[in-house]
Design an enzyme around this catalytic site. Structure first.
Site, PDB file in Angstrom:
ATOM      1  N   ASP A  10      55.383  49.865  39.389  1.00  0.00           N
ATOM      2  CA  ASP A  10      54.049  49.967  38.793  1.00  0.00           C
ATOM      3  C   ASP A  10      53.996  49.439  37.366  1.00  0.00           C
ATOM      4  O   ASP A  10      52.932  49.419  36.756  1.00  0.00           O
ATOM      5  CB  ASP A  10      53.576  51.430  38.803  1.00  0.00           C
ATOM      6  CG  ASP A  10      53.354  51.945  40.221  1.00  0.00           C
ATOM      7  OD1 ASP A  10      53.015  51.141  41.105  1.00  0.00           O
ATOM      8  OD2 ASP A  10      53.536  53.154  40.432  1.00  0.00           O
ATOM      9  N   CYS A  11      55.123  49.017  36.825  1.00  0.00           N
ATOM     10  CA  CYS A  11      55.217  48.572  35.432  1.00  0.00           C
ATOM     11  C   CYS A  11      55.302  47.049  35.376  1.00  0.00           C
ATOM     12  O   CYS A  11      56.205  46.444  35.962  1.00  0.00           O
ATOM     13  CB  CYS A  11      56.453  49.197  34.794  1.00  0.00           C
ATOM     14  SG  CYS A  11      56.840  48.550  33.144  1.00  0.00           S
TER      15      CYS A  11
END
Length: 142
Positions: A10-11
């Protein structure tokens, strides 16, 4: 030759770092550390080999850092470490381990310093910033 990334899909920084590793023709071992957090000895080893202090390895933004009171000057390294182990979202990311060293790859281009193979093609980060040219060379900005 093994390259390992402690990854959060998610980064964006973590995704860009993974992209740069793959752009060197390397398929790394991917450890999604939020699902499979490192144990204390591994975390301490990653931080030390990256040349960081424990406070420098703590992620403040987008984590329960303040809510847990970790911004208090009275919080020591062991308390920070225990919080990181209890709440892996507090571990800054991505850590990358290669035969050439360990880095916390923020920004993602820091991974280039420890990759054992050169970049093979142009690479543009998700935000549109070109970091590798068509000859596989790092583009210097600023």
């Amino acid at each position: 030759m093994t390259v390992t990334i402690y990854h959060n899909p998610d980064c964006g920084t973590s995704r860009n770092t993974l992209g740069l590793i793959r752009n060197a023709g390397i398929e790394p071992v991917i450890i999604e550390y939020l699902k499979h957090p490192p144990d204390e000895a591994t975390l301490v080893d990653l931080i030390a080999k990256a040349g960081l202090t424990i406070p420098a390895a703590v992620r403040e933004k987008g984590s329960p850092y303040r809510e847990l009171g970790l911004d208090s000057p009275s919080i020591g390294n062991q308390e920070l470490l225990e919080a990181m182990l209890a709440h892996p979202i507090l571990i800054n990311r991505p850590f990358v381990v290669t035969p050439l060293g360990v880095r916390l790859c923020r920004p993602s281009e820091l991974v280039l310093d420890i990759l054992p193979q050169p970049q093979q093609a142009a690479f543009t980060k998700e935000d549109g910033e070109r970091v590798i040219d068509e000859q596989g060379r790092r583009i210097q900005h600023g």
